[in-house]
Design an enzyme around this catalytic site. Structure first.
Site, PDB file in Angstrom:
ATOM      1  N   TRP A  66       0.820  -1.219   0.000  1.00 26.41           N
ATOM      2  CA  TRP A  66       0.000   0.000   0.000  1.00 26.41           C
ATOM      3  C   TRP A  66       0.855   1.270   0.000  1.00 26.41           C
ATOM      4  O   TRP A  66       0.344   2.353  -0.206  1.00 26.41           O
ATOM      5  CB  TRP A  66      -0.915   0.011   1.231  1.00 26.41           C
ATOM      6  CG  TRP A  66      -2.046  -0.956   1.195  1.00 26.41           C
ATOM      7  CD1 TRP A  66      -2.253  -1.979   0.302  1.00 26.41           C
ATOM      8  CD2 TRP A  66      -3.157  -1.001   2.101  1.00 26.41           C
ATOM      9  NE1 TRP A  66      -3.405  -2.645   0.599  1.00 26.41           N
ATOM     10  CE2 TRP A  66      -3.983  -2.067   1.702  1.00 26.41           C
ATOM     11  CE3 TRP A  66      -3.535  -0.251   3.222  1.00 26.41           C
ATOM     12  CZ2 TRP A  66      -5.165  -2.393   2.380  1.00 26.41           C
ATOM     13  CZ3 TRP A  66      -4.698  -0.567   3.901  1.00 26.41           C
ATOM     14  CH2 TRP A  66      -5.510  -1.625   3.481  1.00 26.41           C
TER      15      TRP A  66
ATOM     16  N   HIS B 296      12.735  -2.614  -0.603  1.00 26.26           N
ATOM     17  CA  HIS B 296      11.971  -2.101  -1.741  1.00 26.26           C
ATOM     18  C   HIS B 296      12.797  -1.004  -2.422  1.00 26.26           C
ATOM     19  O   HIS B 296      13.507  -0.251  -1.767  1.00 26.26           O
ATOM     20  CB  HIS B 296      10.627  -1.542  -1.252  1.00 26.26           C
ATOM     21  CG  HIS B 296       9.702  -1.212  -2.371  1.00 26.26           C
ATOM     22  ND1 HIS B 296       9.788  -0.034  -3.074  1.00 26.26           N
ATOM     23  CD2 HIS B 296       8.688  -1.926  -2.931  1.00 26.26           C
ATOM     24  CE1 HIS B 296       8.855  -0.041  -4.012  1.00 26.26           C
ATOM     25  NE2 HIS B 296       8.179  -1.174  -3.950  1.00 26.26           N
TER      26      HIS B 296
ATOM     27  N   GLU C 259      12.065   1.794  -3.516  1.00 27.12           N
ATOM     28  CA  GLU C 259      11.827   3.162  -3.015  1.00 27.12           C
ATOM     29  C   GLU C 259      12.634   3.416  -1.748  1.00 27.12           C
ATOM     30  O   GLU C 259      13.093   4.524  -1.504  1.00 27.12           O
ATOM     31  CB  GLU C 259      10.324   3.384  -2.788  1.00 27.12           C
ATOM     32  CG  GLU C 259       9.585   3.544  -4.110  1.00 27.12           C
ATOM     33  CD  GLU C 259       8.135   3.122  -4.086  1.00 27.12           C
ATOM     34  OE1 GLU C 259       7.556   2.956  -2.999  1.00 27.12           O
ATOM     35  OE2 GLU C 259       7.568   2.938  -5.187  1.00 27.12           O
TER      36      GLU C 259
ATOM     37  N   GLU D 294      11.681  -7.056  -8.779  1.00 30.21           N
ATOM     38  CA  GLU D 294      11.027  -5.812  -9.160  1.00 30.21           C
ATOM     39  C   GLU D 294      11.984  -4.936  -9.965  1.00 30.21           C
ATOM     40  O   GLU D 294      12.775  -4.175  -9.376  1.00 30.21           O
ATOM     41  CB  GLU D 294      10.589  -5.050  -7.908  1.00 30.21           C
ATOM     42  CG  GLU D 294       9.575  -5.803  -7.075  1.00 30.21           C
ATOM     43  CD  GLU D 294       8.629  -4.850  -6.364  1.00 30.21           C
ATOM     44  OE1 GLU D 294       7.421  -5.053  -6.491  1.00 30.21           O
ATOM     45  OE2 GLU D 294       9.095  -3.898  -5.728  1.00 30.21           O
TER      46      GLU D 294
ATOM     47  N   GLY E   9       5.668   1.539 -10.497  1.00 32.86           N
ATOM     48  CA  GLY E   9       4.872   2.766 -10.464  1.00 32.86           C
ATOM     49  C   GLY E   9       4.980   3.579 -11.745  1.00 32.86           C
ATOM     50  O   GLY E   9       4.562   4.736 -11.787  1.00 32.86           O
TER      51      GLY E   9
ATOM     52  N   SER F  50       4.166  -2.583 -11.887  1.00 31.87           N
ATOM     53  CA  SER F  50       2.995  -2.239 -12.715  1.00 31.87           C
ATOM     54  C   SER F  50       2.174  -3.454 -13.125  1.00 31.87           C
ATOM     55  O   SER F  50       1.625  -3.505 -14.231  1.00 31.87           O
ATOM     56  CB  SER F  50       3.425  -1.426 -13.945  1.00 31.87           C
ATOM     57  OG  SER F  50       4.076  -0.240 -13.537  1.00 31.87           O
TER      58      SER F  50
ATOM     59  N   GLY G 220       1.777  -2.739  -6.193  1.00 29.78           N
ATOM     60  CA  GLY G 220       1.593  -1.409  -5.624  1.00 29.78           C
ATOM     61  C   GLY G 220       0.221  -0.858  -5.971  1.00 29.78           C
ATOM     62  O   GLY G 220      -0.781  -1.168  -5.329  1.00 29.78           O
ATOM     63  N   GLY G 221       0.182  -0.050  -7.026  1.00 29.10           N
ATOM     64  CA  GLY G 221      -1.049   0.655  -7.409  1.00 29.10           C
ATOM     65  C   GLY G 221      -2.308  -0.202  -7.430  1.00 29.10           C
ATOM     66  O   GLY G 221      -3.343   0.194  -6.885  1.00 29.10           O
TER      67      GLY G 221
HETATM   68  C1  PEP Z   1       5.652  -2.013  -5.698  1.00 30.36           C
HETATM   69  O1  PEP Z   1       5.475  -1.000  -5.034  1.00 30.36           O
HETATM   70  O2  PEP Z   1       6.266  -2.958  -5.221  1.00 30.36           O
HETATM   71  C2  PEP Z   1       5.103  -2.033  -7.053  1.00 30.36           C
HETATM   72  C3  PEP Z   1       5.346  -3.086  -7.805  1.00 30.36           C
HETATM   73  O3  PEP Z   1       4.356  -0.946  -7.446  1.00 30.36           O
HETATM   74  P1  PEP Z   1       3.444  -0.849  -8.769  1.00 30.36           P
HETATM   75  O4  PEP Z   1       2.650  -2.126  -8.848  1.00 30.36           O
HETATM   76  O5  PEP Z   1       2.594   0.352  -8.549  1.00 30.36           O
HETATM   77  O6  PEP Z   1       4.376  -0.717  -9.926  1.00 30.36           O
END
Ligand code: PEP
Length: 256
Positions: free
Chosen positions: A14, A98, A100, A170, A176, A216, A237-238
């Site tokens: 989230w 992660h 980020e 990832e 994102g 994504s 994520g989203g």
């Molecule tokens: C994530 O935050 O781990 C991610 C994969 O984000 P999103 O699905 O928004 O790309």
């Protein structure tokens, strides 16, 4: 294909979203949807929503995760949360490393490794994130980057403990951004991660590790991604912020 040897898990991340009332509403909407899933279902929520999430998901198939954890047990680490603080309220999973956190908060492979070992020692299941930058992919060093992250992030993690680790592949350029790795790219790197684990541990243990794709993933592309032989669900994520979208991903992973 060894997919039956491990569990596919769809884990929502989230990030810094949802106040407590919003979290309650989303979880209540998600409960009947998640009930039908045969894959693992995890929601990783901000610290302020952890207790609410644990309380509301009791008796359901939804597990709760945090988005970070500190590696020390206690002490002068203002703003940090320890693994014991998470387990004492019923948290089972934690996202570690992660992109980020690596990008904005100075996370390194060394701190990812320390957090992973602290989480395992406390009985948490870490979701360890690895992934290459766009520049690294363009320079054709994706495998080098991933192998290095796997070796450093899992340094001194025993074969027994590895059974409680989830790896999330990832690609940083896909998080994102709306840019998804193709199913072939996701499969290629997830298979490479499994081969790296087999070299470091054993084939048997590597075959049992859940390796997710994240970046994504959405209701349109999920089925193809999770159908890949080495992709065991996703870190989302989203699309984890809307119950209906998350539900489509759960269905895809349950059938994948
Ligand atoms: C994530 O935050 O781990 C991610 C994969 O984000 P999103 O699905 O928004 O790309």
């Amino acid at each position: 294909m060894n997919k039956e040897l491990r569990q596919a898990i769809i884990a929502g991340n989230w990030k810094m979203n949802k106040t407590r009332p919003e979290a309650r509403a989303l979880i209540e909407e998600l409960k009947p949807i998640a009930e039908k899933a045969t894959c693992g279902v995890v929601i990783c929520v901000p610290f302020t929503n952890l207790e609410t999430a644990v309380e509301l998901t009791k008796g359901t198939n939804i597990k709760v995760g945090a988005e970070n954890v500190h590696f020390e047990k206690s002490g002068a680490f203002t703003g940090e949360i320890s693994a014991d603080m998470l387990t004492e309220i019923g948290v089972e999973y934690v996202i570690i490393g992660h992109s980020e956190r690596r990008q904005y908060f100075g996370e390194t492979d060394e701190t990812v490794n320390k957090r992973t070992r602290a989480a395992l020692a406390a009985g948490l299941k870490p979701i360890v994130c690895v992934g290459e930058l766009l520049w690294e992919r363009e320079c054709n060093i994706t495998e080098e980057v991933i192998a290095r992250q796997i070796k450093l992030d899992l340094f001194d993690v025993s074969e027994e403990d590895l059974k409680n680790v989830v790896i999330a592949y990832e690609p940083v350029w896909a998080i994102g951004t709306g840019k998804t790795a193709t199913a072939e790219q996701a499969q290629e790197v997830c298979a490479f991660i499994r081969a790296t684990l087999a070299k470091l541990y054993s084939k048997e243990t590597a075959d049992a590790v859940t390796i997710q794709y994240g970046g994504s993933m959405n209701p349109k592309n999920a089925a193809e991604l999770v159908a890949q032989p080495d992709v065991d669900g996703g870190l989302i994520g989203g699309a984890s912020l809307k119950a209906a979208d998350f539900g489509v991903l759960l269905e895809a992973a349950s059938n994948g």
